[in-house]
Scaffold this motif. Structure first.
Motif, PDB file in Angstrom:
ATOM      1  N   TYR A   1       0.907  -1.449   0.301  1.00 53.87           N
ATOM      2  CA  TYR A   1       0.004  -0.448  -0.047  1.00 53.87           C
ATOM      3  C   TYR A   1       0.648   1.234  -0.058  1.00 53.87           C
ATOM      4  O   TYR A   1       0.900   1.792  -0.663  1.00 53.87           O
ATOM      5  N   ALA A   2       1.963   0.888   0.520  1.00 54.87           N
ATOM      6  CA  ALA A   2       2.738   2.249   1.191  1.00 54.87           C
ATOM      7  C   ALA A   2       3.325   2.416   0.222  1.00 54.87           C
ATOM      8  O   ALA A   2       3.839   3.720  -0.707  1.00 54.87           O
ATOM      9  N   ASN A   3       4.524   1.153  -0.305  1.00 58.67           N
ATOM     10  CA  ASN A   3       5.447   1.051  -1.589  1.00 58.67           C
ATOM     11  C   ASN A   3       5.111   0.695  -2.307  1.00 58.67           C
ATOM     12  O   ASN A   3       5.743  -0.223  -2.639  1.00 58.67           O
ATOM     13  N   PRO A   4       4.120   0.778  -3.563  1.00 57.73           N
ATOM     14  CA  PRO A   4       4.007   0.016  -4.966  1.00 57.73           C
ATOM     15  C   PRO A   4       5.531  -0.142  -4.855  1.00 57.73           C
ATOM     16  O   PRO A   4       5.557   1.319  -5.804  1.00 57.73           O
ATOM     17  N   ALA A   5       5.228  -0.845  -6.526  1.00 56.81           N
ATOM     18  CA  ALA A   5       6.455  -1.617  -7.295  1.00 56.81           C
ATOM     19  C   ALA A   5       6.470  -0.196  -8.494  1.00 56.81           C
ATOM     20  O   ALA A   5       7.339   0.073  -9.274  1.00 56.81           O
ATOM     21  N   ASP A   6       5.367  -0.421  -9.109  1.00 52.71           N
ATOM     22  CA  ASP A   6       4.931   0.596 -10.498  1.00 52.71           C
ATOM     23  C   ASP A   6       2.965   0.764 -10.635  1.00 52.71           C
ATOM     24  O   ASP A   6       2.774   0.374  -9.293  1.00 52.71           O
ATOM     25  N   PHE A  23      -4.156  -1.209  -8.310  1.00 49.26           N
ATOM     26  CA  PHE A  23      -4.936  -2.355  -8.214  1.00 49.26           C
ATOM     27  C   PHE A  23      -5.152  -2.267  -6.326  1.00 49.26           C
ATOM     28  O   PHE A  23      -6.108  -2.937  -5.735  1.00 49.26           O
ATOM     29  N   ILE A  24      -4.315  -1.933  -6.003  1.00 46.92           N
ATOM     30  CA  ILE A  24      -4.141  -2.319  -4.358  1.00 46.92           C
ATOM     31  C   ILE A  24      -4.705  -0.968  -3.559  1.00 46.92           C
ATOM     32  O   ILE A  24      -4.225   0.553  -4.208  1.00 46.92           O
ATOM     33  N   GLY A  25      -5.687  -0.652  -2.976  1.00 50.64           N
ATOM     34  CA  GLY A  25      -6.257   0.136  -2.581  1.00 50.64           C
ATOM     35  C   GLY A  25      -6.824   1.451  -3.429  1.00 50.64           C
ATOM     36  O   GLY A  25      -6.369   1.173  -4.557  1.00 50.64           O
ATOM     37  N   THR A  26      -7.422   2.739  -3.348  1.00 50.01           N
ATOM     38  CA  THR A  26      -8.266   3.510  -3.523  1.00 50.01           C
ATOM     39  C   THR A  26      -7.082   4.795  -3.841  1.00 50.01           C
ATOM     40  O   THR A  26      -6.196   4.835  -2.713  1.00 50.01           O
ATOM     41  N   SER A  27      -6.792   5.574  -5.156  1.00 49.81           N
ATOM     42  CA  SER A  27      -5.337   6.298  -4.936  1.00 49.81           C
ATOM     43  C   SER A  27      -6.144   7.422  -6.584  1.00 49.81           C
ATOM     44  O   SER A  27      -6.141   7.047  -7.224  1.00 49.81           O
TER      45      SER A  27
END
Length: 359
Positions: free
Chosen positions: A225-230, A236-240
């Motif tokens: 969540y905090a440090n997505p690789a790409d 895909f992870i969470g809302t942004s």
């Protein structure tokens, strides 16, 4: 020196005709770990689970359990149990008979079967339901019977294919906590396949995010969540909210200016600035980096989400506010965000899809 993994998957590739289901997959899973395979439909996670179980034979690569190759070991000889999505309980048998069936099939002494069944029934909290048949149980109770039947054989590894998909929302939330408790209590390694990110994030110690048969990132839920690789993982992870831009040596250039920060991409390549809703600060027009108009609000109890259509065609920004400070639709606001918490990611092109793949 870190201990050797319980399960080691190395350079696994698998195809269905012209369709690539697994594309150079390598994952290590530790002893007593709750590990999730997460991704959208068609990403290859079910194919990977079936390869571990022995129901698919990959075209390339290796699978090791306790350092021993599994590829030449038939499915019924592997110290692995697979808990199916449908539970597959025998409707004419009682709970205790369902659980005992596998042990009886192995020809274990009757006293040992009875002792192990009684122990596992108590572990999953079904002691008062031992004589009932599955049709007299709730969905959550049937799920516990299936889990008990799987763990009573004491496998080295338990595979779970969408184990909670048949349950309603409330029961599913309860069983997420229950599965995690049981996994720690019985001391087994669990590998669960799911497309539900909330389910994976709440249960797993680590998660492998898959897309088009490739592993995008393997990490703890908080790090995904905090440090997505790409960009795929970030989306895909969470809302942004993602702002497109061009990567620079010191950060990223966007439509609203240069934003400093670290990234792993190449200078001059496409990138994105990822901003999570809880890091957004809303205030008067002109008080932040961008301005916009409120187009939608959603009440979630103590915290609510606000969607702001930004000026200049910059897109829609989602922020989280306390419920008692919910702005009105049509209200104009300024928006900013915590610069130290925003992330800059590379835009990794997805592999070319060659056909639909289950899982």
């Amino acid at each position: 020196m870190s201990p050797a993994p319980l399960l080691s998957i190395r350079n696994l590739r698998h195809r269905y005709g012209e369709t690539t289901a697994l594309d150079d997959v390598s994952i290590d899973i530790g002893e007593n770990e709750f590990f999730a395979l997460l991704g959208p439909s068609g990403c290859g996670k079910t194919t990977l689970l079936r390869a571990i179980a022995g129901f698919e034979h990959p075209h390339e690569g290796e699978i090791f359990l306790d350092g021993r190759s599994l590829l030449d070991v038939p499915a019924n000889r592997r110290p692995i149990n697979l808990m199916f999505q449908s539970y597959a309980l025998f409707p004419h048998m009682s709970v205790e008979r369902n659980i005992a069936y596998g042990l009886e099939s192995e020809g274990l002494p009757r006293a040992e079967v009875r002792a192990r069944v009684e122990e596992v029934i108590e572990t999953v909290g079904l002691g008062s339901f031992a004589r009932r048949r599955p049709t007299a149980l709730s969905g959550g109770q049937r799920q516990r019977v299936a889990l008990a039947r799987a763990i009573v054989k004491r496998p080295r590894l338990l595979l779970l294919d969408e184990p909670l998909s048949a349950l309603d929302r409330q029961v599913r939330a309860e069983m997420q906590l229950e599965l995690k408790r049981l996994q720690h209590e019985v001391g087994l390694t669990f590998v669960v396949v799911t497309h539900d990110q909330e389910e994976a994030m709440s249960m797993a110690d680590r998660i492998a995010v898959l897309d088009h048969g490739r592993v995008r990132q393997v990490d703890a839920p908080s790090q995904l969540y905090a440090n997505p690789a790409d960009l795929f993982v970030a989306a895909f992870i969470g809302t942004s909210t993602r702002f497109a831009g061009t990567l620079t040596a010191t950060g990223i250039d966007t439509a609203f200016g240069a934003v400093p920060g670290d990234h792993s991409g190449a200078v001059g390549e496409p990138g994105a600035l990822v901003v999570r809703p809880e890091d957004v600060h809303l205030g008067p027009v002109g008080s932040g980096r961008v301005d916009g108009v409120v187009i939608d609000t959603t009440f979630h109890g103590g915290a609510s989400s606000v969607r702001l259509e930004l000026d200049g065609g910059l897109g829609v920004l989602t922020g989280t506010v306390h419920a008692d400070r919910l702005p009105a639709r049509g209200e104009r606001l300024g928006a900013d965000w915590s610069a130290e918490r925003a992330r800059i990611v590379a835009v990794e092109p997805a592999p070319t899809a060659q056909g639909a793949v289950s899982g």
